[in-house]
Design a protein around this motif. Structure first.
Motif, PDB file in Angstrom:
ATOM      1  N   ALA B  13      -0.128   8.918  -0.065  1.00  0.00           N
ATOM      2  CA  ALA B  13       0.474   8.141   1.013  1.00  0.00           C
ATOM      3  C   ALA B  13       1.961   8.456   1.041  1.00  0.00           C
ATOM      4  O   ALA B  13       2.610   8.504  -0.008  1.00  0.00           O
ATOM      5  CB  ALA B  13       0.253   6.653   0.770  1.00  0.00           C
ATOM      6  N   GLU B  14       2.438   8.673   2.238  1.00  0.00           N
ATOM      7  CA  GLU B  14       3.864   9.021   2.373  1.00  0.00           C
ATOM      8  C   GLU B  14       4.594   7.812   2.937  1.00  0.00           C
ATOM      9  O   GLU B  14       4.301   7.350   4.045  1.00  0.00           O
ATOM     10  CB  GLU B  14       3.983  10.211   3.316  1.00  0.00           C
ATOM     11  CG  GLU B  14       5.393  10.774   3.420  1.00  0.00           C
ATOM     12  CD  GLU B  14       5.390  12.076   4.229  1.00  0.00           C
ATOM     13  OE1 GLU B  14       4.297  12.545   4.603  1.00  0.00           O
ATOM     14  OE2 GLU B  14       6.476  12.584   4.489  1.00  0.00           O
ATOM     15  N   ALA B  15       5.568   7.289   2.158  1.00  0.00           N
ATOM     16  CA  ALA B  15       6.214   6.033   2.583  1.00  0.00           C
ATOM     17  C   ALA B  15       7.721   6.221   2.764  1.00  0.00           C
ATOM     18  O   ALA B  15       8.301   7.209   2.303  1.00  0.00           O
ATOM     19  CB  ALA B  15       5.935   4.938   1.565  1.00  0.00           C
ATOM     20  N   PHE B  16       8.296   5.223   3.401  1.00  0.00           N
ATOM     21  CA  PHE B  16       9.702   5.332   3.806  1.00  0.00           C
ATOM     22  C   PHE B  16      10.527   4.189   3.228  1.00  0.00           C
ATOM     23  O   PHE B  16      10.003   3.104   2.976  1.00  0.00           O
ATOM     24  CB  PHE B  16       9.787   5.274   5.334  1.00  0.00           C
ATOM     25  CG  PHE B  16       9.074   6.411   5.984  1.00  0.00           C
ATOM     26  CD1 PHE B  16       9.760   7.570   6.300  1.00  0.00           C
ATOM     27  CD2 PHE B  16       7.702   6.344   6.245  1.00  0.00           C
ATOM     28  CE1 PHE B  16       9.094   8.629   6.889  1.00  0.00           C
ATOM     29  CE2 PHE B  16       7.038   7.401   6.827  1.00  0.00           C
ATOM     30  CZ  PHE B  16       7.738   8.553   7.161  1.00  0.00           C
ATOM     31  N   GLY B 163       3.287   2.365   2.623  1.00  0.00           N
ATOM     32  CA  GLY B 163       2.269   2.736   1.647  1.00  0.00           C
ATOM     33  C   GLY B 163       0.911   2.462   2.297  1.00  0.00           C
ATOM     34  O   GLY B 163       0.785   1.548   3.108  1.00  0.00           O
ATOM     35  N   ASN B 164      -0.102   3.266   1.953  1.00  0.00           N
ATOM     36  CA  ASN B 164      -1.377   3.049   2.644  1.00  0.00           C
ATOM     37  C   ASN B 164      -2.502   3.751   1.918  1.00  0.00           C
ATOM     38  O   ASN B 164      -2.279   4.600   1.056  1.00  0.00           O
ATOM     39  CB  ASN B 164      -1.304   3.596   4.073  1.00  0.00           C
ATOM     40  CG  ASN B 164      -1.167   5.107   4.096  1.00  0.00           C
ATOM     41  OD1 ASN B 164      -2.148   5.841   3.899  1.00  0.00           O
ATOM     42  ND2 ASN B 164       0.061   5.595   4.294  1.00  0.00           N
ATOM     43  N   GLY B 280      -2.802   8.430   4.303  1.00  0.00           N
ATOM     44  CA  GLY B 280      -2.114   9.029   5.439  1.00  0.00           C
ATOM     45  C   GLY B 280      -0.768   9.588   5.031  1.00  0.00           C
ATOM     46  O   GLY B 280       0.006   8.942   4.323  1.00  0.00           O
ATOM     47  N   ASN B 281      -0.498  10.817   5.455  1.00  0.00           N
ATOM     48  CA  ASN B 281       0.829  11.365   5.199  1.00  0.00           C
ATOM     49  C   ASN B 281       1.188  12.347   6.291  1.00  0.00           C
ATOM     50  O   ASN B 281       0.383  12.621   7.188  1.00  0.00           O
ATOM     51  CB  ASN B 281       0.925  12.002   3.815  1.00  0.00           C
ATOM     52  CG  ASN B 281      -0.040  13.151   3.666  1.00  0.00           C
ATOM     53  OD1 ASN B 281       0.030  14.127   4.422  1.00  0.00           O
ATOM     54  ND2 ASN B 281      -0.969  13.024   2.718  1.00  0.00           N
TER      55      ASN B 281
END
Lengths: 262, 298, 552
Positions: B13-16, B163-164, B280-281
């Motif tokens: 997961a790609e987070a910000f 995050g996911n 998801g990313n």
């Protein structure tokens, strides 16, 4: 932790100006202090023992001992007796405890820290000193006994708790902050009060510019009780209601007196 | 990696980074505290359309609240400090100040200050009362019901948003059932919220669109009905996908929350129709925080 | 008999043309004597490397009286913040712009001042002023009596009672109040203010008495000339602080018609209306008029940046300024119907266009007025700045590089409006000695002050000859008062008190009866109560009475 101990060599013949005698001051014995009209070394009046570790204990006090702890920023001062005028004047932090009584202007214009006085205090507790328009603005003062006239005059912040009675004209021209009186209130209290809160047992003594606004369950009391040990002690467990008086309406004030009977 | 028959895909997961704050909302009853909390965190699923992401973090027992009444902790995240400073007073003003018996307190200290009473006091039209006790300032705003009490401001924290993980299942019911199990487990993790409806998002998105001005659009690679028309990430037996999105006050909080969710899903296993867990990313180049599923579940 | 010999110093005595002459200065029994006048034992003070001057004289400094005291009350926080440090001879009082009596004496003495004159005594406050002057150590003092808005005088003029009656009244008032000169503050304007006038031009008629400031000014100039007072009329003119008042000031110079006139704090009266802000420097025009008219003398009233208090009898101008008070408070009051008082605390800011230009205008005046004998160093303490800024001011005058450095710090808009940067003049030490000593003594009529010749009072100062003139004049190496050392190495070492000076011109005794009646009818207490007795001055010591042409 015993800290520095100052023991008077005998009774004082004149007023002693203790301003400047604070924890962390070097060479206390030679520190010049006011004695009557002149300045002498502290060691001439007091026997100095122990080492400074942030705590100064005065073994035995006197009503002639003025300005004890004036300007204290941190550390602790303990007086095992009485003090004179100006206790803790202008202090910004730290702790002062006085086992006996204090004179006029105790806690005058303090901005932080805590002062605990076991006995009575003289007039103008926490008030504005000469040439100032603002009294105590932060910190906590607890008086075990009663206070003289004009306690919390021009108070603008912090909590002042008087466990005994308050003299005439308490909270005169009070600007903001909280004054708690657990005993009886002297006459003409709160005259000229602008904002701020009085926590009282009875409305007797409030100046005529206060008007009743009914009994209310105030969430604010629950918050204050959890943020101030002194207010919690005054309110007692589970008390959330108070009779609200607004004043001083004669001078356009928006202050309040909250009556919480025991 | 296969756990209880469920494939944990080698994905992340790609987070910000987001900036967030916590508020404690109390009321005379737990019911009204929750109503205020739910209302003020409503319409806050995604920053893309809502300006912030918010949710209920946990129920706070009376013994822990600033006024000793039942409480609810909420977290609110925005993309930057100014965004947060704008949405927090706005939401409290519309949803908490108005909610019967409520009060609103700071839920964290430190970081940049986010106004509560500092901004709301003007509602009281000069009748507001400030009290500074114990080093903290509270405001009292007289209202028809009595008084609305709130702290002057609250702190803020640099957190993680987005995050996911994805639940790939053999039917719509099985995917949703697994997602519900995950949400229940994840809500027990402190420091995180799941901003989408009931914590679940059925319409995961990809970046960009064929239409100008759309920043995100349906994630066709995971849409089961499109598998004949586009490239697909779905094995043949998968008929439905649900996503759970997580915002948290720190990387670790989001990682712990992700783990709790996947564990709950894995516990159901292949038997209950869960085929795989994906994430998801955007290829790893957009967001600085990467939650690698296999590392988290290792 | 006591005697002191100050040896080895460079004597700077412009009255006797001595510029850095190394000679001994001998003081015998409190007065300067010839070098060989003493045979007996003598105390020697080593002044080697130092500069020896007479004690400095401040011609215009508000140090005592009603408004000083009201200022202290209004600015009580300053009294609290600035306390006189404890010491053998000091340790009471405090303040800076509201300095108390004892501190005033100490601060002046440390800088080498030994005579300071209070330029605005309202008659009904004279008793207060004298009581306060008694408490100021080290300084010889005297007051200038404020006339020109008093009903008795205005009525005399309006009713055409004649110059003689005015002269008698002025003489009676001087004797009654034990003052030494006549000050006019906004002639007729303060009175007009009470009839709701808010501005008053030189030729505008008072709404009640229908006489003009010009008439009042000319009548009083004649009075002091005919009475033979040494000091000319000490004039605080019309329109103080009003942009465009340069014209009023130029007209006032002409109105003197060649008679002696001292115009005070002229900086506040030198404003034009040019430029985008309609506020500009009139210093060049005013200086030109001063240069052309030898009957005119001025003091500057220099503005220095920082917090101060403006205190003035000119309620008309103080009322105009009340809105810019900082801190936000002011007092305006009537004084026994004969004058007024306005106190407005003020902070001059170098970033303010107006304040910065005021600063520049003052310096322009200092540098453009050519004759140092007709210009005196003042800040109109405390109105332009506290007198403690004098050493800084001296450096600004003596050191062009330093001046340019300070000028460069001002806003560009100010620098565009001032020619200060182009002025090359630097005051010499001799010129400083003139503007702070010799010239004030001369314009006040003191023949035994401001110089170091035989017979002069034994007020002598020894300064370090320091290239940093600010440091040099901040603290003196030695200050002697009447031959006694009061300051050594910048610190007070002895307590000596000065004297009070007055004039007492004779008047027609019929004025006595007239004023008795006036006091009974209009004032409400007896004229004899109003009069100050000799024994009230300095605990019975009395005042030093200076001769006038019409002395009894």
């Amino acid at each position: 932790m015993s800290g520095l101990t100052l023991t008077p060599r005998g009774a004082f013949d004149a007023r002693v100006d203790f301003a400047g005698v604070l924890p962390g001051v070097a060479d206390v014995a030679r520190l010049p202090i006011g004695y009557g009209g002149c300045r002498i070394a502290l060691g001439e009046l007091f026997e100095v023992a122990g080492a400074d570790d942030g705590r100064v204990t005065i073994e035995g006090g006197s009503a002639l001992l003025d300005s004890v702890g004036a300007g204290l920023a941190d550390g602790e001062i303990v007086v095992k007796g009485d003090v004179g005028a100006g206790l803790g004047r202008g202090m910004t932090g730290g702790m002062i405890s006085v086992k006996g009584s204090a004179g006029a202007y105790a806690g005058s214009e303090i901005t932080g820290g805590k002062i605990a006085i076991g006995g009575d205090v003289g007039e103008r507790l926490a008030a504005a000193g000469d040439a100032s328009r603002r009294g105590m603005s932060g910190g906590v003062i607890v008086v075990g006994g009663s206070a003289g006239s004009r306690a919390a005059e021009r108070l603008r912040g912090g909590v002042v708790m008087i466990e005994g009675d308050a003299g005439e004209g308490a909270a005169t021209d009070l600007i903001a902050g909280t004054l708690v009186v657990a005993g009886r209130l002297g006459p003409n209290a709160g005259r000229g009060m602008k904002r701020g809160t009085l926590l009282l047992r009875s409305a007797d003594g409030l100046s005529s510019g206060f008007s009743e606004a009914g009994e209310h369950d105030l969430v604010m009391l629950r918050v204050l009780a959890r943020r101030s040990h002194e207010i919690a002690t005054f309110l007692g467990a589970g008390v959330t209601k108070a009779q609200r008086y607004a004043g001083d309406l004669y001078s356009g004030g928006k202050g309040e007196a909250l009556i919480v009977p025991r | 990696m296969i756990l209880n028959g469920v494939e944990i895909r080698d994905s992340f997961a790609e987070a910000f980074p987001m900036i967030g704050t916590r508020l404690i909302i109390t009321a005379d009853t737990a019911k009204w505290a929750m109503i205020a909390a739910k209302t003020m965190t409503g319409f806050a699923t995604s920053v893309i359309g809502c300006g912030c992401e918010a949710g209920v973090e946990r129920v706070v027992p009376e013994s822990e609240t600033p006024d000793g009444r039942p409480g609810v902790a909420v977290l609110i995240f925005a993309m930057d400090l100014n965004g947060l400073k704008a949405v927090v007073p706005n939401r409290i003003g519309q949803c908490v100040l108005t909610s019967p018996t409520s009060a609103c307190y700071a839920g964290m200290e430190g970081g940049d200050a986010i106004s509560i009473g500092k901004a709301l006091k003007y509602f009281a039209d000069g009748w507001q009362i400030s009290k500074m006790v114990g080093g903290k300032r509270i405001w009292r705003l007289p209202v028809m019901e009595g008084e609305f009490v709130c702290d002057h401001d609250t702190g803020s924290v640099s957190g993680v948003g987005g995050g996911n993980f994805l639940i790939l299942a053999t039917s719509r019911l099985e995917a949703l059932t697994a997602a519900e199990a995950a949400v229940e487990a994840m809500q027990k993790v402190e420091g995180c919220i799941l901003p989408f409806p009931g914590g679940v998002v059925r319409s995961g998105s990809k970046v960009g669109s064929k239409y100008k001005g759309m920043f995100a659009s349906t994630n066709n690679f995971y849409c089961p009905t499109l598998r004949a028309q586009t490239e697909t990430k779905l094995p043949p037996e998968v008929a439905s996908v649900q996503e759970i999105v997580i915002d948290g006050v720190s990387f670790d909080a989001v990682a712990a929350c992700t783990k709790a969710g996947i564990e709950a899903v894995v516990a159901l296993g292949r038997e209950k129709g869960v085929v795989a867990i994906d994430a998801g990313n955007y290829g790893g180049n957009l967001g600085p925080f990467h939650f690698k599923l296999r590392e988290i579940m290792a | 008999m006591s005697a002191v010999r100050i040896t080895g110093g460079k004597v700077l005595d412009p009255c006797h043309g001595e510029v850095g002459v190394v000679r001994d200065v001998v003081i015998k029994d409190g007065r300067i004597a010839a070098a060989d006048a003493v045979d007996g034992p003598i105390e020697t003070i080593d002044a080697k490397g130092g500069v020896v001057m007479a004690g400095a004289i401040d011609i215009h400094s508000h140090i005592a009286g009603g408004k000083s005291n009201i200022s202290r009350l209004l600015m009580s926080e300053e009294q609290r913040a600035i306390r006189e440090p404890a010491g053998e001879f000091c340790g009471c009082g405090g303040g800076l712009s509201t300095m108390t009596a004892h501190a005033t004496g100490c601060r002046y003495a440390e800088m080498g001042y030994t005579a300071v004159f209070e330029p605005a005594v309202i008659a009904s406050n004279a008793r207060h002023m004298h009581a306060e002057m008694k408490d100021i150590p080290f300084l010889d003092t005297g007051g200038y009596l404020v006339l020109g808005n008093d009903d008795f005088l205005l009525d005399l003029i309006a009713s055409g009672a004649g110059q003689q009656a005015v002269n008698d009244y002025v003489a009676w008032m001087l004797a009654a109040t034990k003052t030494m000169a006549i000050k006019i503050v906004n002639p007729g304007g303060i009175n007009a203010f009470k009839f709701n006038a808010r501005f008053m031009q030189l030729d505008e008629k008072n709404p009640h008495y229908e006489i003009t400031p010009r008439t009042i000014l000319q009548t009083l100039i004649k009075a002091v000339t005919e009475l033979g007072l040494a000091h000319p009329i000490h004039l605080h003119g019309c329109n103080l602080g009003v942009p465009g008042n340069e014209q009023t000031t130029l007209d006032t110079v002409k109105a003197a018609e060649g008679m002696p006139l001292h115009m005070t704090h002229v900086q506040f009266h030198s404003y034009g209306t040019e430029g985008d802000r309609k506020f500009s420097s009139g210093a060049a025009k005013i200086a030109e008029a001063v240069n052309k008219n030898p009957n005119i003398s001025i003091d500057v009233g220099q503005v220095m940046f920082g917090q101060t208090v403006t205190a003035s009898a000119d309620l008309m101008s103080q009322h105009r300024n009340r809105g810019i008070a900082s801190p936000k408070r002011w007092i305006g009051m009537d004084m026994e119907m004969d004058a007024a008082c306005g106190i407005v605390p003020f902070a001059y800011k170098d970033k303010s266009f107006v304040n910065a230009l005021q600063w520049a205008i003052g310096l322009e005046l200092f540098l453009l007025v050519e004759d140092p004998w007709r210009i005196y160093l003042t800040t109109d303490h405390p109105n332009g700045a506290p007198f403690t800024t004098y050493p800084h001011l001296i450096r600004l005058l003596m050191d062009k590089d330093f001046r340019d450095e300070q000028f460069a710090k001002l806003p560009k808009s100010v620098r565009k409006h001032s020619i200060l940067g182009e002025l090359k003049r630097e005051y010499t030490l001799e010129e400083i000695a003139i503007v702070t000593r010799a010239a004030p003594a001369k314009i006040l009529g003191f023949t035994d002050r401001g110089h170091l010749g035989a017979g002069a009072v034994g007020d002598v100062v020894v300064y370090e000859d320091n290239a940093d003139r600010e440091a040099m004049f901040t603290t003196a190496r030695y200050v002697l008062k009447d031959g006694r050392v009061i300051v050594k190495d910048g610190a007070i070492v002895d307590l000596v008190y000065g004297r009070t000076h007055q004039v007492k011109p004779d008047y027609d005794k019929s004025m006595e009866a007239r004023l008795d009646r006036w006091f009974d009818e209009a004032v409400g207490y007896k004229a004899k109560t109003f009069k100050i007795a000799d024994h009230e001055i300095r605990d019975g010591q009395g005042a030093v009475v200076h001769a006038t042409a019409r002395s009894a």
